[in-house]
Design an enzyme around this catalytic site. Sequence first.
Site, PDB file in Angstrom:
ATOM      1  N   ARG A 135       0.846  -1.190   0.000  1.00 43.61           N
ATOM      2  CA  ARG A 135       0.000   0.000   0.000  1.00 43.61           C
ATOM      3  C   ARG A 135       0.881   1.240   0.000  1.00 43.61           C
ATOM      4  O   ARG A 135       1.671   1.460   0.916  1.00 43.61           O
ATOM      5  CB  ARG A 135      -0.915  -0.004   1.216  1.00 43.61           C
ATOM      6  CG  ARG A 135      -1.794  -1.249   1.330  1.00 43.61           C
ATOM      7  CD  ARG A 135      -2.787  -1.355   0.167  1.00 43.61           C
ATOM      8  NE  ARG A 135      -3.613  -2.550   0.279  1.00 43.61           N
ATOM      9  CZ  ARG A 135      -4.529  -2.893  -0.603  1.00 43.61           C
ATOM     10  NH1 ARG A 135      -4.741  -2.125  -1.674  1.00 43.61           N
ATOM     11  NH2 ARG A 135      -5.237  -4.008  -0.451  1.00 43.61           N
ATOM     12  N   GLY A 190      14.783  13.012 -16.613  1.00 41.14           N
ATOM     13  CA  GLY A 190      15.783  12.872 -17.665  1.00 41.14           C
ATOM     14  C   GLY A 190      16.854  13.925 -17.419  1.00 41.14           C
ATOM     15  O   GLY A 190      16.561  15.039 -16.976  1.00 41.14           O
ATOM     16  N   ASN A 250      16.233  17.755 -16.004  1.00 40.71           N
ATOM     17  CA  ASN A 250      16.547  18.082 -14.620  1.00 40.71           C
ATOM     18  C   ASN A 250      17.529  19.239 -14.512  1.00 40.71           C
ATOM     19  O   ASN A 250      17.401  20.103 -13.637  1.00 40.71           O
ATOM     20  CB  ASN A 250      17.107  16.851 -13.903  1.00 40.71           C
ATOM     21  CG  ASN A 250      16.031  15.855 -13.523  1.00 40.71           C
ATOM     22  OD1 ASN A 250      14.852  16.182 -13.470  1.00 40.71           O
ATOM     23  ND2 ASN A 250      16.441  14.625 -13.268  1.00 40.71           N
ATOM     24  N   ARG A 259       8.993   7.137 -21.462  1.00 42.60           N
ATOM     25  CA  ARG A 259       9.164   6.213 -20.342  1.00 42.60           C
ATOM     26  C   ARG A 259       8.808   6.854 -19.001  1.00 42.60           C
ATOM     27  O   ARG A 259       8.693   8.073 -18.875  1.00 42.60           O
ATOM     28  CB  ARG A 259      10.615   5.708 -20.292  1.00 42.60           C
ATOM     29  CG  ARG A 259      11.632   6.770 -19.918  1.00 42.60           C
ATOM     30  CD  ARG A 259      13.054   6.256 -20.012  1.00 42.60           C
ATOM     31  NE  ARG A 259      13.991   7.334 -19.713  1.00 42.60           N
ATOM     32  CZ  ARG A 259      14.945   7.253 -18.798  1.00 42.60           C
ATOM     33  NH1 ARG A 259      15.116   6.152 -18.095  1.00 42.60           N
ATOM     34  NH2 ARG A 259      15.763   8.275 -18.589  1.00 42.60           N
ATOM     35  N   GLU A 260       8.690   5.986 -17.995  1.00 45.24           N
ATOM     36  CA  GLU A 260       8.503   6.411 -16.617  1.00 45.24           C
ATOM     37  C   GLU A 260       9.584   5.772 -15.746  1.00 45.24           C
ATOM     38  O   GLU A 260      10.074   4.690 -16.048  1.00 45.24           O
ATOM     39  CB  GLU A 260       7.133   5.996 -16.090  1.00 45.24           C
ATOM     40  CG  GLU A 260       5.957   6.642 -16.816  1.00 45.24           C
ATOM     41  CD  GLU A 260       4.640   6.029 -16.389  1.00 45.24           C
ATOM     42  OE1 GLU A 260       3.845   6.723 -15.730  1.00 45.24           O
ATOM     43  OE2 GLU A 260       4.414   4.851 -16.721  1.00 45.24           O
ATOM     44  N   LYS A 278      30.885  16.638 -16.800  1.00 50.87           N
ATOM     45  CA  LYS A 278      30.622  16.416 -15.380  1.00 50.87           C
ATOM     46  C   LYS A 278      30.436  14.913 -15.104  1.00 50.87           C
ATOM     47  O   LYS A 278      29.327  14.413 -14.990  1.00 50.87           O
ATOM     48  CB  LYS A 278      29.378  17.167 -14.902  1.00 50.87           C
ATOM     49  CG  LYS A 278      29.247  17.163 -13.368  1.00 50.87           C
ATOM     50  CD  LYS A 278      27.822  17.108 -12.896  1.00 50.87           C
ATOM     51  CE  LYS A 278      27.167  15.785 -13.050  1.00 50.87           C
ATOM     52  NZ  LYS A 278      27.752  14.707 -12.194  1.00 50.87           N
ATOM     53  N   ASP A 300      22.347  16.313 -11.205  1.00 52.25           N
ATOM     54  CA  ASP A 300      21.704  17.222 -12.155  1.00 52.25           C
ATOM     55  C   ASP A 300      21.549  18.620 -11.568  1.00 52.25           C
ATOM     56  O   ASP A 300      21.722  19.625 -12.270  1.00 52.25           O
ATOM     57  CB  ASP A 300      20.335  16.675 -12.560  1.00 52.25           C
ATOM     58  CG  ASP A 300      20.429  15.370 -13.326  1.00 52.25           C
ATOM     59  OD1 ASP A 300      21.439  15.162 -14.021  1.00 52.25           O
ATOM     60  OD2 ASP A 300      19.486  14.555 -13.231  1.00 52.25           O
TER      61      ASP A 300
END
Length: 317
Positions: free
Chosen positions: A29, A39, A43, A90-91, A185, A256
């Site tokens: 739950r 992405g 970000n 996408r997720e 980076k 990011d």
Amino acid sequence: MPDIATITINPAVDIFFNVDRVEPTRKLRCSAPKRDPGGGGINVARAAHRLGGSVVAIYPIGGVIGKLLQRLVEREGIDSIVTPSHVETRENFTAYEESTGDQYRFVLPGSTLHRAEWEACLDKLVTLPEKPKFVVASGSVPPGVQDDFFGQVARAAERLGAKTVVDTSGPALGEALKEGICLVKPNQNELSEFVGAPLSTDSERISACRKLIDDKRTEMVALTLGEDGSLLVTKDGAWRAEAMKIDVVSAVGAGDSFLGGLVAGLAKSLPLDQAFRLAVAAGTAAVMSPGTELCREQDVKRLLTDVKITAIATAAA
């Protein structure tokens, strides 16, 4: 006119929720989910925008999730230039386990893009009506997209007269560095993998960064080291920032936010050490925010004065 253009070839909608305990088999739950645009480049755009940067974000979208992503980006006040994709965007999922304080991050792969779809993103970049100071290419490369995609971004940015910033890994990183960019980076693992050495000391890290600079692959390296802080290295100098002592709420998006702060500072023509200070404050602020919220401006401002930057080298080694 946007000073910063970001390009994200593998964007996502990030979903965050709480759960008492992560266990197999039984139903878990969860709290009501919170959705944020995600992405790497998106970000970075979110963080830079919150810190006063003028930003435009370029990315492909597909299906219902893609339309949601665009709404989430624009809800934050960031201008979007989107291109259509034949596949659903996408997720990603992040679960916060309340009983332990642990985070579980489920990162889904991007679906395969057709060549015309990823080339459309490059076309949007080269035809920007107003030329940015910086082009930031950040994040992973989905199936179907060539490893040299970020290298192509760098060449497009050069035609625009913009400086290229790259944050990626693996073959995509190597291809981008062939172009001779402004700033890269990596984190500790990414740089170690790239140079084939563990880089366990600052001396080794700075030498590895300087080798990239001397080989004309990049002008600057911003190296994030997690709990060990970060380094900013140029041909003639290096600065060290220790990790700040704060309570970590979420590690999502710290890198990011760091890069967004750094590029926002550079776009404002701040001195390098001051842009680095802003980056460290932004990266630290991100871990104080739950889920995928990234850094918050008020936290960054509060942390700025407590960031400790030390010049540890002033001449090329």
